[in-house]
Design an enzyme around this catalytic site. Structure first.
Site, PDB file in Angstrom:
ATOM      1  N   LYS A 110       8.313  -4.807  -6.450  1.00  0.00           N
ATOM      2  CA  LYS A 110       7.987  -3.424  -6.093  1.00  0.00           C
ATOM      3  C   LYS A 110       8.756  -2.412  -6.931  1.00  0.00           C
ATOM      4  O   LYS A 110       8.268  -1.314  -7.181  1.00  0.00           O
ATOM      5  CB  LYS A 110       8.268  -3.174  -4.606  1.00  0.00           C
ATOM      6  N   LYS A 194      -2.305 -12.232  -4.992  1.00  0.00           N
ATOM      7  CA  LYS A 194      -2.665 -12.171  -3.574  1.00  0.00           C
ATOM      8  C   LYS A 194      -3.470 -10.900  -3.281  1.00  0.00           C
ATOM      9  O   LYS A 194      -3.338  -9.890  -3.995  1.00  0.00           O
ATOM     10  CB  LYS A 194      -1.418 -12.270  -2.684  1.00  0.00           C
ATOM     11  N   LYS A 197      -3.140  -4.427  -0.601  1.00  0.00           N
ATOM     12  CA  LYS A 197      -3.696  -3.088  -0.441  1.00  0.00           C
ATOM     13  C   LYS A 197      -3.371  -2.192  -1.622  1.00  0.00           C
ATOM     14  O   LYS A 197      -3.983  -1.149  -1.800  1.00  0.00           O
ATOM     15  CB  LYS A 197      -3.251  -2.463   0.889  1.00  0.00           C
TER      16      LYS A 197
END
Ligand code: AMP
Ligand code: TRP
Length: 331
Positions: A110, A194, A197
């Protein structure tokens, strides 16, 4: 057995969230003491527009209820509504070691290349997650496969706290509930990533709020290869996109991958994709419909979460009270 899990209000709920997490919540609530929160404090570790954050918090609550979580059975609440999470997280910040956090792969993913610009909150994110879990002394945490490392950290924090303060078995060694079909749903556009969102391609995810037409289109556009479906599991090796679609079919129909292959062996995607699209629409559309109905009434969702936060707060405050005494804070 005490269960806790949480989902971040940072984007639309998708099939991966449903199969990896929410569907398990619905099953567990009948047997156990369950706590399901919307982890808004985790969401702000990266920038969130305030108005959107509120909307997305309602969206997650609507997904919980729309999928069948019963707020009379399970406690449904917003994390920021129970201040004990933040209080315990601070104490855990003083228990966890920098070296432990340095190993967290989600932070590396991230934070990206320039980690100097990441928030400090993003770094200590897993410590807050441990507080979410342990403030209820939760024994079981239903999550998708990507949360394994964070749950191990929570176990390490519990063990070090118990050891350092000579408080044997005060915090439990929480067990993750990850196994089962659907623990890792991959992107419809790339079988090596994966379903997420934050994927830039909107065709990568089936969102719970997608209407039937959109679901059909996304499944039909899903990346595949020209080969027909194999008859054995071995034949799915090196075919990640095909394996993912078979896995989704199996997870939604409550059957195994083997059974699905037996049914569709030798058939092409011209047959398999429409069957899969019908199944996804059958299982997901009613949840989406219910979510839209709930989201149209934010006052109701707010009421559920305020009541949930009050119930959760009673348990969480008790733990923090005990922790403060153990640590040596004045009453
Ligand atoms: P997040 O959307 O990252 O807050 O994740 C919420 C829950 O959904 C967590 O339990 C995740 O492990 C789970 N989850 C997220 N993405 C997937 C996926 N692609 N497959 C299975 N579970 C997932
Ligand atoms: N980190 C989890 C995720 O990204 C969300 C989360 C926060 C969580 N606190 C939790 C999950 C406690 C389980 C238990 O999906």
């Amino acid at each position: 057995m005490r269960v806790l899990s949480g989902i971040q209000p940072s984007g639309g709920m998708h099939l991966g969230n449903y199969l990896g997490a929410i569907r398990k919540f619905v099953e567990l609530q009948h047997q156990y003491d369950c706590h399901f929160c919307v982890v808004d404090m985790h969401a702000i570790t990266v920038w969130q527009d305030p108005a959107k954050l509120r909307e997305q918090t309602f969206h997650i609550a609507a997904a919980y209820l729309g999928a069948g979580v019963d707020p009379e059975k399970a406690i449904v609440f917003h994390q920021s509504g129970v201040h004990a999470h933040a209080e315990l997280a601070w104490i855990f910040n003083c228990v966890a070691r920098l070296g432990w956090l340095d190993r967290m792969t989600q932070f590396k993913d991230k934070a990206g290349k320039d980690k100097q610009r990441a928030s400090v909150g993003l770094y200590t994110y897993p410590v807050l997650q441990a507080a979410d879990i342990l403030v209820y002394k939760a024994t079981h945490v239903p999550v998708g496969d990507d949360q394994k490392q964070h749950l191990e950290l929570s176990r390490d924090i519990a063990a070090k706290f118990n050891h350092d303060f000579d408080a044997e078995n005060f915090f439990p060694q929480t067990e993750p509930l990850i196994k089962g079909p659907g623990a890792r749903i991959m992107s419809l556009r790339d079988g090596s990533k994966k379903m997420s969102k934050s994927d830039p391609s909107e065709n990568a995810c089936v969102f719970l709020a997608d209407d039937a037409d959109t679901i059909m289109k996304k499944i039909k556009k899903a990346k595949t290869d020209p080969e027909p479906l194999p008859s054995e599991l071995d034949g799915l090796k090196d075919r990640p996109e095909t394996a993912n679609l078979v896995g989704i079919y199996a997870a939604l129909s409550g059957r195994t991958d083997e059974e699905i292959l037996r049914e569709f062996a030798g058939k092409g995607f011209g047959v398999f994709k429409p069957a899969l699209a019908d199944l996804v629409v059958e299982k997901i559309s009613p949840i989406g419909g219910e979510m839209r109905r709930l989201e149209a009434d934010p006052a109701y969702l707010q009421k559920i979460m305020t009541a949930g936060a009050e119930r959760a707060g009673i348990i969480a405050d008790q733990t923090v009270k005990e922790v403060k005494e153990i640590v040596g804070f004045l009453a």
